[in-house]
Write an enzyme that holds these catalytic residues in place. Structure first.
Site, short mmCIF file in Angstrom:
data_model
loop_
_atom_site.label_atom_id
_atom_site.label_comp_id
_atom_site.label_asym_id
_atom_site.label_seq_id
_atom_site.Cartn_x
_atom_site.Cartn_y
_atom_site.Cartn_z
N LYS A 1 0.87 -1.30 -0.01
CA LYS A 1 0.05 -0.03 -0.10
C LYS A 1 0.85 1.35 0.09
O LYS A 1 1.93 1.33 0.76
CB LYS A 1 -0.89 -0.28 1.22
CG LYS A 1 -2.04 1.09 1.41
CD LYS A 1 -2.98 0.71 2.33
CE LYS A 1 -3.85 2.01 2.56
NZ LYS A 1 -4.88 1.76 3.65
N SER B 1 -9.67 1.79 2.81
CA SER B 1 -8.75 2.62 2.11
C SER B 1 -7.66 1.68 1.19
O SER B 1 -7.17 2.22 0.16
CB SER B 1 -8.10 3.63 2.70
OG SER B 1 -7.36 2.99 3.84
N SER C 1 -9.86 -0.43 6.80
CA SER C 1 -9.41 -0.41 5.65
C SER C 1 -8.86 -1.55 5.06
O SER C 1 -8.38 -1.44 3.93
CB SER C 1 -8.31 0.78 5.71
OG SER C 1 -8.98 2.19 5.72
#
Lengths: 482, 501
Positions: free
Chosen positions: A81, A156, A180
């Site tokens: 990420k 996210s 997330s």
């Protein structure tokens, strides 16, 4: 070879690499081929690390051949990420304000993987600074759900979940502040685990809500979850909130047995707003565990409706301060025309941050303002303590809590951002886990009538990842392939 | 002035702690490096970096708190103070607001007995700033709290180019801020308080406390009120005070400014003012209206600091003997004048040298003399602090022994001491290498004496005629002929013997 290497789980691919059935380069070739094929429609990545990945692959292969690298993750390609610092590799947090930021050091979690011989494929898309539930607040375009490209992957960590679901990586790392990792895992039909706060070092993770953030794995199955969690967990002196755990042998929890396990189902998680198809699939999963010998009971968790306001108060307060360093002075985006220092700050930040980030900075600044601190921030901390207490009481009775990960399956692209309150309410089942610092896992438990994956969430008491992994592993066997 | 006014003063004193590394990272705190040489991702506020508390900072803060009679907060926390400025890389400073480490302390100050600093600072002043001379007054100044925080970096503005540069070497250097109660009423009390704090902190080794170099900085909060009033007036905060003299000037200037405002029917505005010691005036930096909202909240990256009783006891046990106790002990242990004791104990460094050197040579009076006369003279000449003394107690003891055993005479010793003062030279070696040993062969001295008697008939006649002082001239001539290496006592004795014949 009929079998596509990029579709293998990390564990399976790692075994083949160790057995010299497959070279690291072959694994990488297959994965980049999938990336090249699917990125145009999925757009899971912000930055690809192709050249460096092949260079690392050579080095790792040599070490494997020399018998120096025996980790099951050696040579296995991973997606990271884009809020985890990677030395020399652009790290943007999906924000214009960090569009050109190249870190000088690597986050501890990623370093742990590199030490195990992992190959970094690239940095995945996300909601800007991890603020959002759809990956639509990214400054670099949306990511589409590989199960249905008209839908969001969740957020996210949407890029990481999509990359796993699309077989554009063997596994990925995400971060979870209010759901997330778990929610996009649910939307994309992969496995996502948020560890107990303090299990994985936050050093090098660009903070959103520091007291809630945890890094965790997104994987194709529960076995990989245990494998990756074991690799990234470490006590890190560089992170004061890191916990020195000795019980991180998570792969030994991969046991197909839930007999006598006490599972609590919060009635509060099955109220208004929950899609009936989601409710049915989750209840069915509970029934299957019951049939396998678990004791399943409904109970009242209470305080669920206070979790959202408490969460947004605390997370945004911390974020408003954490994001102050992005000011156009030292790195990142700087506005072109400014009259003085404060104009430079204002313009750089107004142009560099997207609307959702600005909204949360304003909310967070407000709740910390003199005169409001007691009424909002301190009150939210009290609610947080009460929520923890409610979970403590639940875990006095149950080994784990079972429920949905989100009220619905993946929404269509472009439908969420116009109503932020509704979007925030979608976090209702995940955020209290962060407020209480607990571990939570999400794995697919079926599909709705549109064919979209439904996520099952299991929540454990602090440091009880092994219970989650054992239960999830057992359920995975019961469920069969997804 | 129709009314009589009283000045009410409280101080915020920042002290840079003497840790080797910064408060939240492992970077060096050393002065004088190239800009940004002592930096890392943590102290430059890079994304993803996290602070880790340096335990030594807590220990120093606790030590200062215990020495100033504070309560130690068993569960203390760090808070973030949010404000934007480029010297502050994260745009928040990690400090303590809600639960500072020390609270409710006090120090006892003495006024009426002026120290060197007070004398210098008050030179030419009259009136309220000087207490009735001769009378020593004791007073307690309350300490509201002591908290730990990080220092900021330094901005360097290029006056010619259109740029400002930032040096983060000081960013993250540990500070404690000592906040007093508004208990002081004059510049004299303020300076006595600051000297007391400095003494305590230097004795603890927690800081060198140099105002000029900024390792001790004081902000003065001052208001005036009519004598007899119990309400406080509106206060201002004065910054940029980097010497005792400028503090004294600023207090006098601000007191007069506020009284003038009140006398002309105006109102004092609560504001921060910057003192300009070259112009003898202050100007407003910012008023309360545009005061920033710092949005303090507990730093989630740091755990609360839980201080166990054992830790407090450990710090307590490690506390040094402070000046008052030292003075009492010296009076018992050493036969030296009270005046010497006062001066020697004024600096821990000086006291340490005194004790160690006395221990080695067993001659406290002689050690004290070297410290009181030659050391003080050289410190003053070179405008140095006692802390900067370089010579070792062992070498001082050696020098005293060289004189005692008549290897060198006193005037040679002074010469050697000057060299030793600069370089901590071994005196025995130096004397040996430079052929400075005194002539102890009585035969050789006698020969010189005989020569001198023969060459100075007038002085011989004077001496014999009853002018005893003439012997001094003759001794001087002997020393000159011996190139300083003779022992004047021996020369005196031999001369007298020869002249008596």
């Amino acid at each position: 070879m009929s079998e596509r290497l990029n579709e293998l789980t990390a564990g399976a691919l790692g075994k083949k690499i160790q057995a010299k059935e497959v070279s690291v380069k072959e694994a990488l070739d297959a994965t980049f081929a999938a990336i090249d094929e699917k990125e145009e429609s999925v757009h899971a990545y912000i930055t690809l690390n192709r050249d460096a990945a092949y260079k690392t692959a050579d080095e790792v292969q040599k070490k494997i051949d020399a018998g120096e690298l025996t980790s099951p993750l050696a040579g296995v390609p991973v997606a990271i990420k884009d809020n985890m610092c990677t030395e020399g590799l652009k790290t943007t947090c999906a924000s214009k304000i960090l569009y050109n930021f190249i870190p000088t050091f690597t986050s501890t979690a990623v370093e742990n993987l590199q030490n195990a011989g992992a190959i970094i494929l690239g940095k995945t898309n996300m909601d800007e600074f991890a603020m959002g539930s759809t990956t639509e607040t990214s400054a670099f375009g949306v990511t589409r759900n590989p199960r249905d490209i008209t839908r969001v992957p969740g957020g996210s960590s949407g890029g990481s979940a999509a990359a796993v679901a699309a077989d554009e990586c063997a596994y990925a790392l995400g971060s979870d502040t209010g759901g997330s990792i778990r929610q996009p895992a649910g939307y994309c039909g992969v496995v996502g685990l948020k560890p107990t706060y303090g299990t994985v070092s936050r050093y090098g993770l660009i903070a959103y809500g520091s007291s809630l953030d945890q890094i965790g794995p997104l994987t194709k199955d529960v076995t990989d979850t245990a494998l990756i969690l074991e690799a990234i967990s470490s006590y890190d002196k560089k992170d004061s909130t890191s916990v020195n755990r000795t019980d991180t042998d998570f792969t030994s929890a991969l046991v197909n047995d839930v007999k006598c396990l006490k599972i609590g189902i919060p009635r509060d998680y099955f109220g208004d707003g929950l899609d009936p198809e989601v409710a049915a699939a989750v209840k069915k999963a509970a029934d299957e565990l019951k049939a396998a010998g678990a004791v399943v009971e409904e109970f009242d968790l209470s305080l669920v409706k206070y979790a959202i306001p408490a969460y947004y108060t605390i997370a945004d307060a911390e974020a408003s301060s954490n994001l102050e360093r992005f000011d156009g002075i030292k790195y990142g985006y700087r506005a072109e025309d400014f009259t003085d220092l404060h104009d430079l700050y204002k313009k750089s930040r107004s142009e560099g941050f997207g609307p959702e980030v600005q909204r949360r900075i304003m909310l967070g600044s407000f709740v910390l303002s003199s005169g409001y601190y007691d009424a909002y921030y301190l009150k939210a901390l009290k609610v947080k303590a009460l929520i923890k207490k409610a979970f403590d009481e639940a875990f006095a009775k149950y080994d784990l809590i079972l429920g949905p990960v989100a009220p619905t399956t993946a929404p269509e692209l472009g439908k969420s951002l116009s109503d932020p309150i509704k979007m925030y309410l979608g976090d209702i089942y995940t955020i209290s886990v962060n407020l209480a610092g607990l571990p939570g896992i999400c794995l697919p438990c079926g599909r709705d009538s549109k064919g979209l994956p439904i996520g099952l969430q299991l929540i454990g008491d602090c440091f009880k990842e092994s219970t989650l992994i054992r239960t999830a592993y057992t359920y995975e066997q019961l469920r069969g392939s997804f | 002035m129709s009314k009589e006014y009283e000045t009410v003063i409280g101080l915020e004193v920042h002290v840079e702690l003497a840790t080797k590394t910064k408060i939240f990272c492992g970077c060096s705190t050393a002065f004088g490096a190239e800009p940004n040489a002592h930096t890392c991702p943590v102290c430059t506020g890079m994304p993803g970096s996290l602070p880790v508390l340096n335990k030594q900072v807590v220990e120093y803060a606790m030590a200062v708190g215990l020495a100033t009679n504070c309560d130690i907060t068993r569960h203390c926390k760090f808070d973030r103070k949010n404000y934007f400025y480029p010297d502050n890389p994260q745009n928040y400073q990690i400090s303590q607001l809600y639960l500072p480490i020390c609270r409710n302390g006090y120090v006892e100050i003495e006024t009426g007995k002026l120290s060197e600093n007070q004398k210098n600072a008050l030179k030419g002043k009259t009136g309220s700033d000087i207490a009735e001379s001769g009378e020593i007054k004791k007073k307690r100044v309350g300490i509201h709290e002591i908290h730990m925080e990080e220092d900021a970096g330094k901005l360097v503005h290029d006056d010619w180019g259109e740029v400002s540069l930032v040096d983060y070497n000081r960013s993250g250097v540990p500070l404690i801020e000592i906040v007093s109660e508004p208990d002081m009423r004059s510049a004299e009390e303020v300076i006595a308080y600051l000297e007391k704090l400095r003494m305590i902190i230097q004795y603890l080794g927690a800081s060198d406390c140099k105002l000029q170099e900024g390792s001790m900085r004081a902000d003065v909060n001052l208001s005036v009120r009519e004598v007899g009033s119990t309400e406080f007036g509106t206060r201002t905060e004065m910054k940029n005070l980097n010497s005792f003299t400028s503090i004294t000037h600023a207090i006098e200037g601000e007191r007069n400014r506020q009284i003038d405002i009140l006398e002309s029917g105006g109102k004092v505005i609560q504001e921060t003012r910057r003192w300009d010691d070259t112009k003898f005036e202050s100007y407003a930096m910012r008023s309360k209206e545009d005061a920033q909202d710092y949005r303090y909240f507990p730093d989630p990256d740091l755990l609360p600091v839980d201080i166990a009783d054992e830790w407090i006891e450990k710090v307590k046990a490690a506390q040094p003997e402070f000046r008052e106790a030292k003075i009492e002990r010296y009076k018992q242990e050493y036969q030296i004048p009270d005046y010497d004791i006062e001066l020697i104990t004024a600096s821990k460094r000086m006291a340490d040298i005194f004790e160690e050197a006395s221990g080695i040579c067993g001659q406290p009076k002689k050690v004290s003399n070297w410290l009181m006369v030659e050391t003080m003279r050289l410190l003053k000449e070179k405008s140095m602090d006692p802390d900067q003394i370089r010579f070792s107690p062992a070498n001082l003891a050696k020098l005293i022994e060289l004189v005692d055993s008549k290897v060198i005479n006193n005037s040679t010793a002074k010469e050697v001491f000057e060299v030793m003062f600069d370089n901590d030279t071994d005196p025995a070696k130096y004397v040996e290498e430079h052929g400075m040993k005194q002539e102890n062969d009585e035969g050789a001295v006698k020969a010189i004496c005989e020569k001198v008697i023969a060459e100075n008939p007038q002085s011989v006649a004077d001496y014999k005629g009853g002018k005893d002082k003439a012997i001094g001239f003759l001794v001087g001539q002997v020393m000159k002929a011996a190139k300083g290496k003779a022992d004047p006592g021996t020369a005196n004795k031999i001369l007298k013997e020869l002249l008596a014949q």
